[in-house]
Design a protein around this motif. Structure first.
Motif, PDB file in Angstrom:
ATOM      1  N   VAL A   1      15.730  40.183  64.819  1.00 53.36           N
ATOM      2  CA  VAL A   1      16.146  39.363  63.683  1.00 53.36           C
ATOM      3  C   VAL A   1      15.199  38.192  63.538  1.00 53.36           C
ATOM      4  O   VAL A   1      14.934  37.464  64.493  1.00 53.36           O
ATOM      5  CB  VAL A   1      17.592  38.849  63.860  1.00 53.36           C
ATOM      6  N   ALA A   2      14.662  38.001  62.336  1.00 57.01           N
ATOM      7  CA  ALA A   2      13.782  36.866  62.047  1.00 57.01           C
ATOM      8  C   ALA A   2      14.356  36.097  60.869  1.00 57.01           C
ATOM      9  O   ALA A   2      14.541  36.655  59.776  1.00 57.01           O
ATOM     10  CB  ALA A   2      12.371  37.346  61.731  1.00 57.01           C
ATOM     11  N   LYS A   3      14.653  34.820  61.086  1.00 56.86           N
ATOM     12  CA  LYS A   3      15.132  33.969  59.994  1.00 56.86           C
ATOM     13  C   LYS A   3      13.921  33.482  59.221  1.00 56.86           C
ATOM     14  O   LYS A   3      12.933  33.024  59.791  1.00 56.86           O
ATOM     15  CB  LYS A   3      15.930  32.785  60.529  1.00 56.86           C
ATOM     16  N   GLU A   4      13.997  33.592  57.926  1.00 55.51           N
ATOM     17  CA  GLU A   4      12.896  33.170  57.070  1.00 55.51           C
ATOM     18  C   GLU A   4      13.467  32.554  55.814  1.00 55.51           C
ATOM     19  O   GLU A   4      14.691  32.512  55.618  1.00 55.51           O
ATOM     20  CB  GLU A   4      11.996  34.363  56.747  1.00 55.51           C
ATOM     21  N   LYS A   5      12.593  32.071  54.961  1.00 54.39           N
ATOM     22  CA  LYS A   5      13.051  31.403  53.751  1.00 54.39           C
ATOM     23  C   LYS A   5      13.909  32.341  52.913  1.00 54.39           C
ATOM     24  O   LYS A   5      13.472  33.397  52.496  1.00 54.39           O
ATOM     25  CB  LYS A   5      11.840  30.925  52.942  1.00 54.39           C
ATOM     26  N   GLY A   6      15.128  31.910  52.698  1.00 55.19           N
ATOM     27  CA  GLY A   6      16.028  32.655  51.816  1.00 55.19           C
ATOM     28  C   GLY A   6      16.748  33.814  52.459  1.00 55.19           C
ATOM     29  O   GLY A   6      17.538  34.482  51.795  1.00 55.19           O
ATOM     30  N   GLY A   7      16.463  34.109  53.735  1.00 53.58           N
ATOM     31  CA  GLY A   7      17.162  35.248  54.288  1.00 53.58           C
ATOM     32  C   GLY A   7      16.837  35.544  55.730  1.00 53.58           C
ATOM     33  O   GLY A   7      16.143  34.789  56.409  1.00 53.58           O
ATOM     34  N   TYR A   8      17.355  36.686  56.181  1.00 51.21           N
ATOM     35  CA  TYR A   8      17.137  37.168  57.539  1.00 51.21           C
ATOM     36  C   TYR A   8      16.522  38.565  57.431  1.00 51.21           C
ATOM     37  O   TYR A   8      17.073  39.444  56.760  1.00 51.21           O
ATOM     38  CB  TYR A   8      18.451  37.256  58.311  1.00 51.21           C
TER      39      TYR A   8
END
Length: 887
Positions: A539-546
């Motif tokens: 799982v990678a959290k990024e701008k606007g989502g996962y």
């Protein structure tokens, strides 16, 4: 029109030559289609009104996506209707369609039979008990691969009328038929709170000039008889006419077409193996297709009826000249293609196989007399067919996601017109939807497509799926969601296929499966989401989502999404194999999702698993994951079988006249059926003449015995058979075999009941040799099957028979059981369903071998054509069911 065609062609070439552009689709102008409602019949009780608009069906004002399976009650022992209906429901069917075959209910004019296996009312009541809707296909003409399409012979042979026309006398008979059917189901219509919500009028009616008038005549008579239902339907292909706004046309799609013989060769792919708006063989509706920006759209705003189907072939019948053995891929491809092009009612034909009743009206001419197995999801004797695995998981998808799918319009890239391109489609409202991909042809290979990445321009955003280009391999077909609402969480997209949803203790779990060698990834919108964690994924959290990738598909692969309010949503990615064995349902008011290779049904609020092995496994899901359970406390019921090869004239005795030249016998061949074949086989020690009804017949020598064709002189009534020898007391052994057109097989053997021509008894001789085998010229074999004692075994038993030959018929005594065209696969015969008859009679297989060239017959490669000229039984194995009730 020509300019439009040129534009499409040029655009197709342009898109095909620009690499990734082939996988682009501009959907910014797509949107909700204006709905217009058809004024058909009584919609039903308040809150449960069934209505049809130009796109889909509604119940209680909300879209529904019916999943309908064809089950012919007259083709199954009524004691097993419930078993088949339970299996239908367990596999995701919520509507049962069935023909009401006139010829089986009124074989003789004025003599009706609505009892036993013909008890229509009881069948409909059973559907109601199991909460299954019913779509009656009441004819008067049905087809259904029976003689005259279900019209009684007394109607067809009536010279004073013209069938399937507006002939006044024929219509009057049809009017009476509708009244008789309505009398059986009165009080069971949807308006009465019953399950019958639709009525099919006629079947495949294409007579030019009278299609509309004839169908309206029939509909009006049905309504007058009492059939006031929400939906009136017709099967519709080959002709563009139909009563618009009055009757809904239902389409059919068969990828395997056994009625197309093609001289024994493979048939080419059909139009229906590609994403196309061609719903019927005459291209009806294509004038409504719009082409804009490289996209075809058929939004339905000018459509007179929705895209409903009633004959999606997931299995196939076996016809004499074409004997395919279908695999599960055919089922999945056919369903997926229909979903991708806008179908909003999935109707399967057949869903339950069966056996034609014995009678004068059941021979169609190209299929077996009796066997109507159809390689269906539920086969002739209740076993689950190979195609069930793919069919079931797609049924669950339609059950769960169908109501949201139904309003979504189908869009096709014009690059699909070049069939060498990868085939794909999108169903969307401009913001959410599903991407459908097919790289699968039935029996043919396609190229692998490398560098595939789909780019969708939606109204408020653009999506690229997946993040990195992938290879779509040969035999792939799948559907991926985008902007899927998962209980308030927006799944931007996933490269795994959704199956179903489980809800327990306020937690919803969404089940997907990974398939076709494409790695699973998910993009989860961060709105409404507090955190995302995963077991078996990154799982990678990024701008606007996962962004979730490196998913290790399996039962323990779980993504947990915590929403801002603290509630949870879970996502499980199964392997393709586990998806084949998933079961979804409700028991005692609770959702369940289970994985088992056993058959599973819910009966009387109890979950029951059944398999041919006493040791069974079940993995049951809870919000915490799957729990494995083993069931192995049943004692194996050992039951063996075998077979005996029967010789010509088996059961006959050597006889001789006492001091005379003649032995004779009178037999009564009285029958309502005509004779198909009558053969005398005999052996005598001296020169012998044979007379039938006073006429001497020519004798054919077959080496160890003789044969005579009796049919030219044989009568339905009393027949006098006489052997006359040149010498006194000449021994003779003989057997007359009569095959009637209704399937009955009778034998008349030489025994002590014969006389010497002077009303004196003959002598029976012991110890004389009989011919050992049938002559090669006959291409015939008879085999007596050893049947276990059914009174000592409580489980349901079946025989699995492997044989070589052309056509095999199973008899219990003189009565036909079922029959089979040899196709190389095992023949399954249910025993318990004939328990009473088997107590006093033997089970006999009569197998005819191929004669001459088989080049014009399509057979699978593993069928031994030459070896099948001489019939043989290779193996007979007893299969036993074991069932566990799960608490």
């Amino acid at each position: 029109m020509k300019r439009k065609y040129l534009y499409i062609t040029v655009a197709s070439l342009l898109y095909a030559s620009t690499g990734f552009a082939q996988y682009d689709m501009d959907l910014r102008k797509s949107g909700n289609t204006p709905l217009t409602y058809l004024d058909l019949g009584n919609p039903g009780p308040k809150g449960k009104e069934i209505r049809v608009n130009n796109l889909y069906m509604e119940e209680g004002g909300k879209p529904i996506f019916p999943v309908m399976g064809e089950f012919h009650y007259v083709r199954m022992d009524h004691r097993y209707w419930r078993d088949a209906l339970l299996k239908m429901k367990a596999s995701g069917i919520d509507m049962v369609s069935t023909y009401v075959m006139w010829s089986f209910h009124e074989e003789e004019e004025g003599v009706e039979n609505w009892s036993g296996d013909r008890d229509l009312r009881r069948f409909v009541e059973l559907c109601a008990e199991l909460d299954l809707k019913v779509h009656l296909r009441a004819g008067p003409y049905c087809n259904a691969e029976i003689k005259y399409g279900g019209l009684p012979e007394w109607i067809v042979n009536n010279k004073s009328l013209s069938t399937r026309s507006n002939d006044e006398i024929y219509l009057n008979h049809a009017r009476q038929w509708y009244k008789k059917v309505y009398k059986q189901v009165q009080g069971l219509l949807h308006k009465d709170g019953g399950p019958i919500m639709a009525l099919q009028i006629e079947n495949e009616f294409v007579k030019p000039g009278i299609v509309i008038s004839h169908l309206m005549n029939l509909k009006n008579m049905a309504v007058e008889a009492g059939f006031d239902v929400p939906v009136y339907s017709m099967t519709h292909w080959m002709d563009s006419e139909y009563p618009k706004g009055e009757i809904v046309p239902y389409a059919g799609f068969y990828l395997e077409t056994p009625w197309v013989t093609n001289n024994g060769k493979m048939t080419p792919p059909t139009n229906f193996e590609y994403f196309t708006y061609n719903r019927l063989s005459d291209n009806i509706g294509t004038d409504l297709i719009k082409v804009e920006g490289g996209v075809e759209s058929f939004d339905g705003s000018k459509n007179d009826s929705p895209f409903f189907t009633c004959e999606i072939g997931v299995g196939s019948p076996t016809f004499y000249k074409r004997r395919p053995v279908v695999d599960e891929g055919m089922a999945g491809e056919n369903i997926s293609l229909r979903l991708g092009t806008g179908a909003n009612l999935m109707g399967y034909y057949m869903y339950v196989g069966g056996t034609n009743p014995r009678g004068l009206t059941n021979k169609y001419g190209i299929g077996p007399y009796f066997g109507y197995d159809y390689q269906a999801p539920i086969r002739e004797f209740g076993t689950l067919g190979t195609v069930m695995k793919e069919t079931k998981k797609l049924n669950y998808f339609m059950n769960e996601f169908g109501p949201e799918l139904a309003p979504l319009v189908a869009y096709l890239p014009i690059t699909n017109k070049d069939r060498d391109n990868l085939q794909w489609a999108v169903r969307t409202d401009g913001s959410k939807g599903y991407l459908f991909v097919s790289n699968h042809l039935y029996r043919y290979d396609r190229n692998d497509y490398k560098g595939v990445q789909f780019k969708l321009k939606l109204r408020n955003e653009s999506l690229t799926i997946p993040r990195q280009p992938v290879t779509v391999v040969n035999k792939s077909y799948f559907l991926w969601p985008f902007n899927l609402n998962m209980d308030g969480v927006n799944l931007k997209y996933g490269t795994a296929q959704p199956i179903t949803v489980h809800e327990s203790n306020g937690v919803k779990t969404y089940f997907f499966f990974e398939d076709d060698q494409i790695a699973t990834e998910y993009l989860i919108d961060s709105k409404q989401v507090k955190a995302v964690s995963a077991n078996g994924a990154k799982v990678a959290k990024e701008k606007g989502g996962y962004f979730v990738d490196e998913v290790q598909a399996g039962r323990s692969s779980m993504i947990t999404i915590e929403k801002n309010d603290g509630t949870l949503v879970k996502l499980v990615t199964l392997t393709e194999e586990d998806s084949d064995y998933i079961w979804k349902g409700e028991v005692a008011g609770f959702d369940f999702v289970a994985i088992t290779k056993s058959s599973l049904v819910v009966d009387d609020n109890k979950l029951i698993i059944t398999d041919e092995k006493p040791d069974q496994q079940l993995a049951m899901y809870t919000a915490d994951g799957f729990t494995d359970k083993n069931y192995a406390n049943m004692t194996r019921q050992d039951a063996s079988s075998g077979f005996t090869v029967l010789s010509p004239m088996h059961g006959a005795s050597w006889i001789q006249s006492v001091d005379g030249h003649v032995v004779e016998r009178v037999f009564d061949a009285k029958s309502l059926s005509e004779v198909e074949e009558v053969v005398l086989r005999f052996k005598s020690e001296g020169s012998t003449q044979f007379f039938l009804n006073g006429v001497e017949l020519e004798v054919e020598s077959l080496g160890t015995y003789n044969k005579i064709d009796l049919k030219p002189q044989f009568i339905i009534g009393k027949n006098e058979l006489r052997f006359q020898s040149a010498v006194k007391s000449n021994p003779v052994v003989a057997q007359v075999e009569v095959l009637y057109k209704n399937g009955v097989r009778k034998l008349w053997n030489t025994d002590e009941t014969w006389s010497n021509g002077e009303k004196k008894a003959v002598a029976v001789l012991a110890g004389k040799a009989m011919p050992a085998v049938y002559a090669e010229e006959e291409h015939l074999g008879l085999f007596e099957i050893k049947v276990p004692d059914l009174n000592k075994l409580t489980n349901e038993l079946r025989l699995e028979v492997d044989f070589e030959g052309d056509v095999a018929t199973a008899y219990i005594g003189s009565e036909p059981f079922t029959d089979r065209y040899h196709d190389g696969s095992s023949w399954i015969l249910g025993l318990n369903r004939h328990k009473e008859a088997l107590q006093d009679n033997s089970l006999l297989l009569r197998i005819k071998g191929f004669v001459g060239s088989t080049a014009d017959i399509f057979l699978e490669e593993d069928v031994d054509r030459e070896g099948s000229m001489v019939p043989k039984v290779q193996k007979v194995v007893v299969k036993s069911d074991y069932s566990y009730t799960i608490n």
